[in-house]
Every structure is written in C-alpha cells, then in structure tokens.
Design an enzyme around this catalytic site. Structure first.
Site, PDB file in Angstrom:
ATOM      1  N   ARG A   2       0.923  -1.253  -0.037  1.00 54.41           N
ATOM      2  CA  ARG A   2       0.096   0.080   0.122  1.00 54.41           C
ATOM      3  C   ARG A   2       0.928   1.276  -0.083  1.00 54.41           C
ATOM      4  O   ARG A   2       1.776   1.418   0.812  1.00 54.41           O
ATOM      5  CB  ARG A   2      -0.974   0.050   1.160  1.00 54.41           C
ATOM      6  CG  ARG A   2      -1.695  -1.352   1.374  1.00 54.41           C
ATOM      7  CD  ARG A   2      -2.827  -1.346   2.325  1.00 54.41           C
ATOM      8  NE  ARG A   2      -3.512  -2.323   2.333  1.00 54.41           N
ATOM      9  CZ  ARG A   2      -4.603  -2.579   3.165  1.00 54.41           C
ATOM     10  NH1 ARG A   2      -4.722  -1.881   4.216  1.00 54.41           N
ATOM     11  NH2 ARG A   2      -5.294  -3.955   3.247  1.00 54.41           N
TER      12      ARG A   2
ATOM     13  N   ARG B   4       1.825   0.940  10.259  1.00 55.54           N
ATOM     14  CA  ARG B   4       1.604   1.424   8.975  1.00 55.54           C
ATOM     15  C   ARG B   4       2.923   1.305   8.272  1.00 55.54           C
ATOM     16  O   ARG B   4       3.499   2.145   8.144  1.00 55.54           O
ATOM     17  CB  ARG B   4       1.152   2.685   9.214  1.00 55.54           C
ATOM     18  CG  ARG B   4       0.391   3.096   7.841  1.00 55.54           C
ATOM     19  CD  ARG B   4      -0.309   4.742   8.006  1.00 55.54           C
ATOM     20  NE  ARG B   4      -1.391   4.700   9.351  1.00 55.54           N
ATOM     21  CZ  ARG B   4      -2.653   4.443   9.182  1.00 55.54           C
ATOM     22  NH1 ARG B   4      -3.174   4.190   7.993  1.00 55.54           N
ATOM     23  NH2 ARG B   4      -3.237   4.313  10.192  1.00 55.54           N
TER      24      ARG B   4
ATOM     25  N   GLU C 259      -6.968  -1.452  15.395  1.00 58.47           N
ATOM     26  CA  GLU C 259      -7.340  -2.309  14.434  1.00 58.47           C
ATOM     27  C   GLU C 259      -6.250  -3.478  14.176  1.00 58.47           C
ATOM     28  O   GLU C 259      -5.008  -3.053  13.825  1.00 58.47           O
ATOM     29  CB  GLU C 259      -7.770  -1.284  13.308  1.00 58.47           C
ATOM     30  CG  GLU C 259      -8.380  -2.450  12.161  1.00 58.47           C
ATOM     31  CD  GLU C 259      -8.615  -1.561  11.010  1.00 58.47           C
ATOM     32  OE1 GLU C 259      -8.713  -0.258  10.917  1.00 58.47           O
ATOM     33  OE2 GLU C 259      -8.839  -2.157   9.850  1.00 58.47           O
TER      34      GLU C 259
ATOM     35  N   SER D   4     -10.526  -6.686   9.925  1.00 50.43           N
ATOM     36  CA  SER D   4     -11.576  -5.859   9.448  1.00 50.43           C
ATOM     37  C   SER D   4     -12.242  -6.749   8.754  1.00 50.43           C
ATOM     38  O   SER D   4     -11.863  -7.330   7.939  1.00 50.43           O
ATOM     39  CB  SER D   4     -10.954  -4.466   8.601  1.00 50.43           C
ATOM     40  OG  SER D   4     -12.414  -3.832   8.513  1.00 50.43           O
TER      41      SER D   4
ATOM     42  N   ARG E 115       1.201  -6.350  12.515  1.00 50.44           N
ATOM     43  CA  ARG E 115       0.595  -5.874  13.759  1.00 50.44           C
ATOM     44  C   ARG E 115       0.245  -6.948  14.801  1.00 50.44           C
ATOM     45  O   ARG E 115       0.324  -6.537  16.161  1.00 50.44           O
ATOM     46  CB  ARG E 115      -1.036  -5.310  13.455  1.00 50.44           C
ATOM     47  CG  ARG E 115      -0.762  -3.941  12.519  1.00 50.44           C
ATOM     48  CD  ARG E 115      -2.030  -3.109  12.344  1.00 50.44           C
ATOM     49  NE  ARG E 115      -1.882  -2.170  11.483  1.00 50.44           N
ATOM     50  CZ  ARG E 115      -2.749  -1.391  11.218  1.00 50.44           C
ATOM     51  NH1 ARG E 115      -3.979  -1.486  11.764  1.00 50.44           N
ATOM     52  NH2 ARG E 115      -2.446  -0.191  10.484  1.00 50.44           N
TER      53      ARG E 115
END
Length: 430
Positions: free
Chosen positions: A261, A276, A348, A351, A390
């Site tokens: 990403r 991130r 988070e 999801s 994460r």
RNA sequence: GGAUGGGUGGCAGAGUGGUCGAAUGCGCCGGUCUCGAAAACCGGUAUAGCGGCAACGUUAUCGUGGGUUCAAAUCCCACCCCAUCCGCCA
C-alpha cells in the site's frame, strides 16, 4: 456498485444511504444522468432500426434489379447516418458520465448500521481478555532489543525508504510462525481452502473488488501496468469473477500474502513500528456465498478471526463500524481491535466486511439458484485473520515483562518456533 | 524479448459482407414415456433499452475502441487479453 434499478424503483433508499454515510445527496443528479442515457439509447436504437429496415430494402431492390429504388434508399440512409453518428456520440458521452458517477456511489449500509461521523461513533460489541494497565515500551523499542533489530531497521530504510522494515533472527522467525499458525487454524479448523495467489494483478481485478478507479493513488503500479495487491482480498475474490457457480457455496478461501500500500495521504501518521507500512504480511479470509447465508457467514468469519486473537492470548474488542467509518464497498463491517499497552489503546488488527452484491456486480460473479435455476449475483465477504505485522507488534507489547527478563511467547506458537518458548532481550545491543 | 495462433451464448464449437442473436453438441429447466429412474423423444434455456398489468413484442449487443460499406460476428486499423513454440531465467 449497486443495482442501477434502484434509481427508478427506490431512489429514496439511495438518498437515505448517502445521507447516513454523510455523503452529499447526488440522487437527483444520478437519476437525471440515467434518464438522459436511456432516452438517448432509445433514440439511437430507433434510428438504428430505421437504417436496418432501409438496408434490407436496398438488398431486395438490388436483387430485383431495381437500381433506381436502391439508389433512392441509399440516399435516405446517407441522411440518417448523420443523425446516427450524433446520437451515438451523445450516447457514449452519457454512458461515460453515468458510469463514472455510478461507480463512485458507495455501497448501501444495512439497516442495523449505526449512523455516525467517524470512528468515535463506532459501537462496541464485546471485549475479550484483560487489557494490561501498565504502559510498556512501544513494540518497536522492544524489537530493538531482540537480535540486531535496530540494525535491520536502519538497513531497510536505507535501501527502501520510510515505512519499510526488515525483521531478522527471532523476530523474522516469529513473523513466519504467526503466519503459519493462522493459516493452519483457518485451513484445518475453519474450513478455508488455502490459496497461493499472484501478487501482481491487472487493473480489472482491482476494479472488481472496488480499489479502482477511486483509490488508484493508494496502489503501487509496475512498469508493465500490473498492480501490486494491496490485500489478498483482490486475488481471492476475483477467483469467481466472470463465473457462474453452480454448486458448492459457500466457497471459503484463505491466503498468506504480502500486501502493498502506498499509504498516500497518511504522512505523519503511525510512522513508528509495524503499524503502518508500505509492505506487510496478512492472512486473509474470503467467503463467497448466497444472499440468504451472508449474514451468518459474516458472524462466522469474524469469529474465525477472533479465535486467532484468543489463542494468542491477546485482549481485543469487536466494534461495529458506523456509517461514517465504513469503507466505500462495505454494507457492514466489524473491526477487531487489539490492546496495545504502550499506547494504552485498542488498535485495528482485523476488519471483517460484507459487501452484498457490490463486488459481484463489478466482477460479474454469479451463481445458479437451486430453487429457480436462474442466475444471481453472489454475495462476497472478506476479513483479515489477521494482519501479521500488527499481531507481532501486539504480541511484543502484551507479553513484555521487563527489560531484563526474557519475553514469553504464547503457548500455541511454541511448536511453530521449534520449541522456543521465549525471546531473549539484550538491552546492551552488542 | 522473437514468432505464430486466437478471443462468438452456461461450456465446447461452427459461422469470411445482407434473410445470423447466431448451426451443432454438451450441460441445465419443463414435459411425454415409466411404479420410479435411466435412455429416447418434444419444448425451453444470455444481457440491456423501449412498449405492455402480463404473456409477449421490438431494438441493440459476437474482447474494447475506431474505420470502410447502403449493410459488419464476418473486411481494415489500434489497443487489451489469452494460448503455443523458441530464447532467457528463479
């Protein structure tokens, strides 16, 4: 995308959905664009029909040897041709206008989705585990004390830039162990079929799952025109693109892949650690199912992800995203948030979303109904089970003892670590 | 990278300028037959626009876009995608 029929049948549903999402109400504009398009289409087809009829008479005249009549008809067709060209140009323009607008319309939230502006309006569903109240060092600092980690981090930035990390030694092994563990649970216990998909895909695959055209700037694109997958959701869901599934639903796929990403627009946010990154590993879950079974499948899938956190002994909570925080393509989303002791907050880590027919429509993924034999769009779902990087970060913080004691590992990982049960910390960093 | 071939309905696969939305086979749905099933036989089986309460009718759609022509699945051009062989390579 959603069914355009809604513009004629129930425009108020769309109006309400846009309002719930806090998006501007463009319903009337969409209706106008759609009507304009259909009107032009009708006119164009009528002109086409006329031309077709005339052309047939020309053929007949020519066969009958009536050249004069044939020539007369030809002249009339020539006149028609201008009208036809104009109409076609207008129709193409109208089609493009409508499609561009329509593709940008977000999915319609299900009725039970709470209305809200941002993540502060999300609704807690339940919590598991006891969050440790003491503030630990951030996971990247803990990682620094494990075998050469800092050296590796510096190297990664030097060769790849910010938002890239390199794990070495026990941390690399731990990352591998986490991925293997997750994959094993999902394939052996949760009934998902393991897939090893391509990491580079064509644009249409990203269109199918909804990342294109709206989120182009979030993607990495290669010189060959391929895109690096931002999530395995893309290849896994596209497995059913342009297909008609006649049996075997639900289909459940899982894959452990890197995700890429560009993180455009997130400058300055979460710059430290594993939270991130431009590249990270994730174990993804995808289900292809029927409208009737989608709700239950969503609950089931979310549980599959929660089980991983529970086995890893990581405290978490499940939140139901409000309309303002939900993604463009989703009609309902649960986020799983893991406790991060260093920040004393939940972050988070998974999801899990339902998309209804939103993606299926874009990629033309259908199934044959057993009752009627008719084809219908499938329902698609996906969820992270889990984001590996994460998870690694959460694990370091939640299992941290103190700077002078080894960091114990959750029991389920021991077999995946070749019997190693704890990580040595070396604050001195030799 | 070089060369060649190809993209047609759920699938396979005909179709090289008009009467082709499109043969044939398979699959699927309905029916006849049968105690039931298989086989056989009969019929149906894409999407979209418009009209219609509906049955249905009608028009458009043969990878995408452009061109030639009175007329294009069919001819020409560009692009996208796929396959095979050769070369290179983990």
């Amino acid at each position: 995308m959603i069914d355009p029929d809604i513009l004629r049948k129930d425009p108020d549903i769309l109006r309400a959905a846009l309002s719930k999402r806090g998006a501007p109400d463009i319903t009337d504009d969409l209706i106008a664009k759609n009507q304009h398009l259909r009107s032009l289409k009708t006119q164009w087809q009528a002109a086409q029909e006329e031309r077709g009829q005339l052309s047939k008479t020309i053929g007949a005249f020519l066969q009958a040897g009536d050249t004069a009549s044939a020539e007369a008809a030809k002249a009339r067709v020539a006149l028609l041709k201008e009208t036809l060209d104009t109409l076609k140009t207008q129709q193409d323009q109208a089609e493009e206008d409508f499609q561009n607008a329509w593709q940008a319309v977000p999915n319609i939230p299900l009725p039970e989705i709470p209305e809200g502006k941002d993540e502060t309006d999300n609704v807690d569903q339940h919590r598991w585990g006891t969050p440790r109240p003491d503030q630990t060092p951030a996971h990247e600092l803990i990682a620094d004390t494990v075998h050469w980690a800092e050296y590796a981090a510096v190297s990664a930035v030097r060769m790849s830039g910010t938002r890239f990390v390199m794990l070495t030694g026990m941390l690399a092994r731990l990352e591998r162990a986490l991925g293997q563990f997750m994959l094993d649970v999902h394939t052996r216990e949760h009934g998902y079929k393991e897939v090893s998909p391509p990491y580079l895909v064509h644009a249409h695959a990203l269109f199918g799952t909804g990342q294109l055209p709206k989120f182009e700037e979030d993607q990495f694109k290669t010189t060959t025109g391929h895109y690096l997958i931002p999530t395995a959701e893309v290849p896994l869901t596209n497995m059913v693109a342009d297909m008609i599934i006649s049996q075997g639903l639900p289909l459940r796929f899982t894959a452990h892949t890197p995700c890429f990403r560009s993180e455009a627009g997130s400058a300055g946010r979460d710059t430290a650690g594993l939270i991130r990154l431009h590249q990270f590993h994730k174990v993804e879950l995808v289900s292809i199912t029927t409208p009737e079974e989608a709700a239950e499948e969503h609950e089931r899938m979310t549980r599959c992800a929660e089980v991983i956190l529970e086995r890893l002994e990581l405290p978490y909570r499940r939140v139901l995203l409000c309309t303002g925080d939900m993604g463009f393509t989703a009609e309902k989303t649960y986020d799983l948030e893991v406790w991060m002791p260093a920040q004393q907050t939940y972050r988070e880590i998974s999801s899990c979303s339902r998309f209804g027919t939103f993606q299926a429509r874009r990629m033309n993924a259908r199934y044959r109904r057993e009752d009627t034999g008719a084809t219908a769009f499938v329902h698609t779902l996906n969820g992270s089970g889990l984001a590996v990087g994460r998870t690694l970060g959460a694990l370091l913080e939640n299992f941290f003892q103190d700077s002078y004691s080894p960091l114990p590992l959750p029991k389920v990982l021991h077999p995946y670590m070749g019997g190693i049960t704890e990580l040595e910390l070396s604050p001195s960093r030799d």
